[in-house]
Design an enzyme around this catalytic site. Structure first.
Site, PDB file in Angstrom:
ATOM      1  N   SER A  72       0.463  -0.806   0.004  1.00  0.00           N
ATOM      2  CA  SER A  72      -0.015   0.056  -0.321  1.00  0.00           C
ATOM      3  C   SER A  72       0.566   1.105  -0.130  1.00  0.00           C
ATOM      4  O   SER A  72       1.769   1.617  -1.018  1.00  0.00           O
ATOM      5  CB  SER A  72      -1.206  -0.100   1.237  1.00  0.00           C
ATOM      6  OG  SER A  72      -2.426   0.561   1.245  1.00  0.00           O
ATOM      7  N   ASP A  75     -10.700  -4.026  -5.377  1.00  0.00           N
ATOM      8  CA  ASP A  75      -8.662  -3.805  -4.422  1.00  0.00           C
ATOM      9  C   ASP A  75      -9.125  -2.323  -4.570  1.00  0.00           C
ATOM     10  O   ASP A  75      -8.365  -1.672  -6.052  1.00  0.00           O
ATOM     11  CB  ASP A  75      -7.371  -3.345  -4.286  1.00  0.00           C
ATOM     12  CG  ASP A  75      -6.728  -2.938  -3.776  1.00  0.00           C
ATOM     13  OD1 ASP A  75      -7.162  -1.710  -2.633  1.00  0.00           O
ATOM     14  OD2 ASP A  75      -5.594  -3.220  -3.380  1.00  0.00           O
ATOM     15  N   HIS A 113      -7.344  -5.745  -0.767  1.00  0.00           N
ATOM     16  CA  HIS A 113      -6.241  -4.794  -0.169  1.00  0.00           C
ATOM     17  C   HIS A 113      -5.653  -5.137   1.207  1.00  0.00           C
ATOM     18  O   HIS A 113      -6.687  -5.780   1.948  1.00  0.00           O
ATOM     19  CB  HIS A 113      -6.562  -3.703   0.405  1.00  0.00           C
ATOM     20  CG  HIS A 113      -5.539  -2.503   0.203  1.00  0.00           C
ATOM     21  ND1 HIS A 113      -4.799  -2.130  -0.598  1.00  0.00           N
ATOM     22  CD2 HIS A 113      -5.317  -1.969   1.769  1.00  0.00           C
ATOM     23  CE1 HIS A 113      -3.307  -1.107  -0.290  1.00  0.00           C
ATOM     24  NE2 HIS A 113      -3.749  -1.044   1.169  1.00  0.00           N
TER      25      HIS A 113
END
Length: 317
Positions: A151, A246, A276
């Site tokens: 991320s 995601d 995610h």
């Protein structure tokens, strides 16, 4: 692919708890709530040593956690950056992933507790990340070194790869980008289709992008938005891992294709049915994490020995 049952359970549990990122809270309140809700993983791989220390940074010392594998060195090294939108997160949440990669590859892992926004806005996190890369090259292994993150951590791994190219090193053998942030929130299909109800929401990403940049002009800086880089040639080979459900899926895959177009060796893997956080944040909730760790470990071992091959595939998990 349908949403994996494990992923659906995570989404339902997150929704019942008020969401992954309750944007009505302040950054400090969100960090406290996140830390309070976090539980250590019961599945930690043993390694030879785990040491908390500090290293020199551009604006004071940077806390890091150094994982060393069993065996005799010199070992290759991985610099790991945690996720959390540059606002939340710490060394603790990725303990299981760092240990797993340390053990599977036989490498030192340096996990970096970079400065967080909004107290420390761009480029603080990026400069801390690059300082940690330099320290690792100087103190662990300058010849075999990789970077990785999930991320916002994937963003920092991509950014330091650009910095290393632009600033004359160190040479990076591989960048492992798990669900990376490569651009601001957009109208890409994954941002539209999974804007809400799929763990990480569009509102959450918009909130993070209100905390990290100093001004709107920062959004065009490749050291914040790697997709904004006019030229990606010469950066490190990449393993890019994305999840089907995601909001960040499309920008991660677009970045992989931009790298390929620039002549950079890339392996791109989409984990169908997944959400995610499948690589690091949700290791105890999603069994697919073990597969993702094994894949990353295999590519890291190969990268430390030979050039990464250029492939693209979709994984059902």
């Amino acid at each position: 692919m349908p949403l994996h049952p494990e992923a659906r359970a995570v989404i339902e549990a997150s929704a019942a708890a008020g969401g992954l990122v309750p944007v009505e809270q302040s950054a400090a309140e969100m960090r406290a709530a996140f830390a309070e809700s976090w539980r250590p993983s019961p599945n930690l791989k043993p390694v030879a040593s785990v040491v908390d220390r500090t290293i020199p940074g551009p604006d004071g010392d940077i806390p890091v956690r150094v994982y060393t594998p069993f065996g005799d060195g010199p070992f290759p090294a991985l610099v790991w950056f945690h996720g959390g939108g540059w606002v939340i997160g710490s060394l603790d949440e990725n303990e299981a992933t760092c240990r797993a990669l340390c053990d599977a590859v036989g490498m030192v892992v340096v996990s970096v507790d970079y400065r967080l926004a909004p107290e420390h806005r761009f480029p603080a996190a990026a400069e801390d990340a690059y300082a940690a890369l330099l320290w690792t090259a100087e103190n662990v292994n300058a010849e075999r070194i990789a970077v990785a993150g999930e991320s916002a951590g994937g963003n920092l791994a991509a950014v330091v790869s650009l910095m290393a190219r632009d600033r004359g090193g160190p040479r990076i053998a591989l960048q492992v980008l798990a669900s990376p942030v490569t651009a601001p929130p957009s109208d890409r299909p994954s941002y539209v289709d999974y804007a809400d109800g799929h763990f990480l929401s569009r509102d959450s990403m918009e909130w993070f992008f209100a905390q990290y940049p100093r001004t709107p002009d920062d959004l065009d800086d490749p050291y914040l938005s790697p997709l904004a880089a006019p030229d990606l040639s010469g950066v490190a080979p990449a393993l890019v891992l994305t999840a089907e459900y995601d909001v960040l899926r499309d920008e991660g895959e677009e970045y992989a294709h931009r790298l390929l177009d620039a002549g950079v060796p890339v392996e791109l893997v989409r984990y169908d049915g997944q959400i995610h956080g499948f690589f690091a944040l949700l290791v105890d909730q999603l069994s697919v994490s073990a597969d993702a760790h094994a894949r990353a470990a295999a590519v890291l071992r190969r990268a430390f020995a030979v050039t990464v091959t250029v492939t693209e595939e979709s994984i059902t998990a």
